[in-house]
Design an enzyme around this catalytic site. Structure first.
Site, PDB file in Angstrom:
ATOM      1  N   CYS A   1      37.822  31.341  54.289  1.00 35.41           N
ATOM      2  CA  CYS A   1      36.395  31.204  54.042  1.00 35.41           C
ATOM      3  C   CYS A   1      35.980  29.758  54.290  1.00 35.41           C
ATOM      4  CB  CYS A   1      36.049  31.612  52.611  1.00 35.41           C
ATOM      5  SG  CYS A   1      34.317  31.338  52.169  1.00 35.41           S
TER       6      CYS A   1
ATOM      7  N   CYS B   1      31.480  26.078  47.629  1.00 38.91           N
ATOM      8  CA  CYS B   1      30.910  27.209  46.886  1.00 38.91           C
ATOM      9  C   CYS B   1      31.436  27.245  45.456  1.00 38.91           C
ATOM     10  CB  CYS B   1      31.230  28.515  47.592  1.00 38.91           C
ATOM     11  SG  CYS B   1      30.951  29.987  46.590  1.00 38.91           S
TER      12      CYS B   1
ATOM     13  N   CYS C   1      35.474  30.941  44.579  1.00 38.79           N
ATOM     14  CA  CYS C   1      36.917  31.149  44.734  1.00 38.79           C
ATOM     15  C   CYS C   1      37.639  29.803  44.591  1.00 38.79           C
ATOM     16  CB  CYS C   1      37.237  31.739  46.103  1.00 38.79           C
ATOM     17  SG  CYS C   1      36.615  33.413  46.350  1.00 38.79           S
TER      18      CYS C   1
ATOM     19  N   CYS D   1      30.027  36.542  52.411  1.00 39.61           N
ATOM     20  CA  CYS D   1      30.988  36.221  51.350  1.00 39.61           C
ATOM     21  C   CYS D   1      32.105  37.231  51.416  1.00 39.61           C
ATOM     22  CB  CYS D   1      30.315  36.259  49.975  1.00 39.61           C
ATOM     23  SG  CYS D   1      31.483  36.066  48.595  1.00 39.61           S
TER      24      CYS D   1
ATOM     25  N   GLN E   1      32.007  47.586  35.897  1.00 39.99           N
ATOM     26  CA  GLN E   1      33.013  46.653  36.405  1.00 39.99           C
ATOM     27  C   GLN E   1      32.795  46.394  37.886  1.00 39.99           C
ATOM     28  OE1 GLN E   1      35.147  44.897  34.864  1.00 39.99           O
ATOM     29  NE2 GLN E   1      35.668  45.872  32.926  1.00 39.99           N
TER      30      GLN E   1
ATOM     31  N   TYR F   1      32.881  47.251  21.088  1.00 37.77           N
ATOM     32  CA  TYR F   1      32.309  46.539  22.229  1.00 37.77           C
ATOM     33  C   TYR F   1      32.288  47.472  23.446  1.00 37.77           C
ATOM     34  CZ  TYR F   1      34.043  42.593  19.353  1.00 37.77           C
ATOM     35  OH  TYR F   1      34.354  41.724  18.336  1.00 37.77           O
TER      36      TYR F   1
ATOM     37  N   GLU G   1      28.370  49.425  20.161  1.00 41.11           N
ATOM     38  CA  GLU G   1      27.885  48.378  21.057  1.00 41.11           C
ATOM     39  C   GLU G   1      26.578  47.823  20.490  1.00 41.11           C
ATOM     40  OE1 GLU G   1      26.927  45.718  23.616  1.00 41.11           O
ATOM     41  OE2 GLU G   1      28.836  46.747  23.939  1.00 41.11           O
TER      42      GLU G   1
ATOM     43  N   CYS H   1      39.097  39.224  28.642  1.00 40.05           N
ATOM     44  CA  CYS H   1      38.760  38.494  29.867  1.00 40.05           C
ATOM     45  C   CYS H   1      39.060  37.007  29.725  1.00 40.05           C
ATOM     46  CB  CYS H   1      37.296  38.708  30.230  1.00 40.05           C
ATOM     47  SG  CYS H   1      36.125  38.158  28.976  1.00 40.05           S
TER      48      CYS H   1
END
Length: 542
Positions: free
Chosen positions: A72, A78, A81, A160, A284, A313, A334, A409
């Protein structure tokens, strides 16, 4: 002591969580983006803080064996990444080590039962969502792309490698329309102009595409022309909408949507379930890896069809609904009302009849479920990046589920929360990193915990009055007999007040009005379980 603009030679020996290489100068750690473990290089110091510094790669003397040619041209500026300059095998090793380091250093764990990372089948074109900020270049033309690292400066981007090719075609058609229509560009400083973001979603399985123009206004110049140009450039398109966002905010989407053409949602299939996805809905962004993550979570849950599953959650319900067919009952919780409504619609659309969804934050939902007597066998949690509140973990532990499946995460908050779980009578059985976002610094993790000592759980037993040292004529569920049973079976004393509270909770009788007694104590969790066991023994509840 090193100072700004110093040059020094060093070898990169490790990586930060953000994807920068780490070397040392005068005993101080220096973080250098765009480097790889094993690089021998010349580094220029660009910023010095009290305990560490930041550097820039000036010259690569001896490249690491992990290096590869970046595919890229704007990967550096950017900033989306951080690993396009190394092999995928090296990236997976770094992400695995990041999870392990967090568990060891933050959680204090040793001999972690970690399974191999679940790598993605592709490092490119995997994202099903894209939101491109729009701004003006110095020459007054529209630019659209991604923000540079740690700034709101837009790097103009025409393609991208993380996005599907269909998004590139839609974006080019949008650029051409803006030139023809002359629609104004939003200026966030002046809060003027119209076009703020181009937002796109696609269904990996369905192939449907939704284009959403985020605007500081209700109408666009040349809307019919926009629809025509987008449909010609993107035959796959199924909907074009305007999202109205008048707020002075960095939040991309406003609340109001207006459909220009087609429908305002797309469909996609995940874990054999079909989901209707609006611009506001959570889904997702890497569907293929989401399936790998959910399948691992389901494996860890170990459902047999007899369990009550609690999904905290839960968002729009994707994780819980993917496991609902293997559970007796699913309860999701939630805090976002629209997500709860989407979860209910998703359940109905997929003919899931054993699911219930509650609106509230995880702490309140867990407490409400606990107080109404729900005792989930398995609890799945997928908290935001900040992790779980300590009170949520305490309440989960009080529910005494057999297993807790934690989807994370952020390895740091995962490690912190697992440490509390182990203090609450749970063991880590297994941990699996999952690469949901190849090329970026992010890594997901799924862990499963089991209760340490089944002996501490109160299992319903059938003991005759004779076994208990009681006469047959005393085998009645009186307050005295219930208290006596609890003391002899569980080794604890309980008051008639606690028994009355539990009777009222189970609907066995109406508790006397004690509203004037503000200091009335509540039955503790351990005594609650013991009293419920007594109720089962005396045949008062199932």
């Amino acid at each position: 002591m090193i100072k700004k603009n110093d040059l020094f030679e060093a070898e990169i020996t490790a990586m930060t969580a953000e994807g920068s290489g780490i070397c040392r100068a005068d005993g101080m750690a220096v973080f250098v983006p765009g480097t790889a473990v094993g690089d021998r290089c010349v580094v220029r110091v660009v910023k010095v803080l009290k305990k560490y510094a930041f550097g820039r790669l000036e010259e690569l003397l001896t490249p690491s064996l992990d290096r590869t040619t970046p595919d890229c041209p704007i990967a550096g500026p950017c900033g989306g990444c951080v690993y396009r300059h190394i092999t995928y095998e090296a990236e997976l090793k770094i992400k695995t080590q990041r999870v392990r380091d967090a568990l060891e250093r933050i959680g204090g764990f040793e001999n972690i039962p970690m399974e191999p990372i679940l790598g993605a089948p592709s490092r490119t074109r995997y994202r099903n969502k894209c939101q491109l900020p729009i701004g003006l270049s110095k020459n007054g033309e529209m630019q659209m792309g991604f923000y540079a690292v740690n700034s709101h400066r837009i790097i103009d981007t025409h393609t991208c490698l993380l996005q599907p090719e269909v998004f590139d075609r839609a974006a080019e058609a949008f650029r051409a329309w803006q030139k023809l229509s002359g629609e104004s560009i939003y200026d966030e400083a002046a809060h003027s102009g119209v076009l703020r973001h181009l937002y796109m979603r696609c269904g990996e399985k369905s192939g449907e595409v939704l284009v959403c123009i985020v605007a500081n206004g209700a109408k666009l110049h040349g809307e019919d022309l926009l629809v025509k140009m987008l449909r010609e450039a993107v035959p796959e398109i199924t909907g074009i909408v305007v999202n109205i966002n008048h707020e002075r905010t960095n939040v991309v989407l406003g609340r109001e949507l207006r459909t220009l053409w087609g429908k305002p949602t797309i469909r996609d299939t995940l874990c054999r379930l079909e989901f209707e996805i609006s611009p506001h809905a959570f889904y997702q962004v890497n569907r293929t890896q989401a399936e790998a993550l959910y399948n691992k979570a389901a494996e860890y849950a170990g459902l047999t069809g007899a369990e009550t599953l609690l999904d905290l959650y839960c968002g729009t319900g994707t994780i819980g609904l993917s496991m609902a067919s293997r559970a007796k009952k699913l309860i999701g919780a939630e805090i976002i009302p629209s997500a709860v409504e989407n979860a209910r619609k998703n359940a109905a659309h997929n003919h899931v009849t054993n699911a219930e969804f509650l609106c509230g934050d995880a702490k309140d939902a867990a407490r409400i479920l606990y107080e109404r007597g729900e005792r989930p066998d398995v609890i799945v949690i997928d908290p935001p990046r900040k992790g779980c509140d300590a009170a949520v973990i305490t309440t989960i532990a009080a529910m005494r589920p057999t297993r807790v499946v934690y989807v994370s995460c952020d390895p740091a908050t995962l490690a912190r929360d697992l440490k509390q779980f182990t203090a609450e009578d749970y063991n880590i059985e297994a941990v699996t990193p999952v690469d949901m976002f190849p090329g970026t610094a992010h890594v997901e993790t799924v862990a499963v915990l089991s209760r340490k000592s089944a002996s501490k759980s109160f299992i319903p037993v059938s003991i005759s009055p004779k076994d208990m040292g009681l006469s047959e004529e005393k085998d009645q569920p009186t307050y005295a007999n219930i208290c006596d049973y609890v003391q002899k079976t569980h080794g604890m004393k309980v008051s008639s007040l606690y028994v009355a509270q539990m009777k009222a909770e189970c609907g066995l009788e109406t508790q006397a009005d004690r509203s004037g007694d503000k200091k009335q104590p509540k039955c503790p969790p351990e005594k609650r379980e013991a009293i419920l066991d007594a109720f089962r023994h005396f045949g008062m509840i199932d």
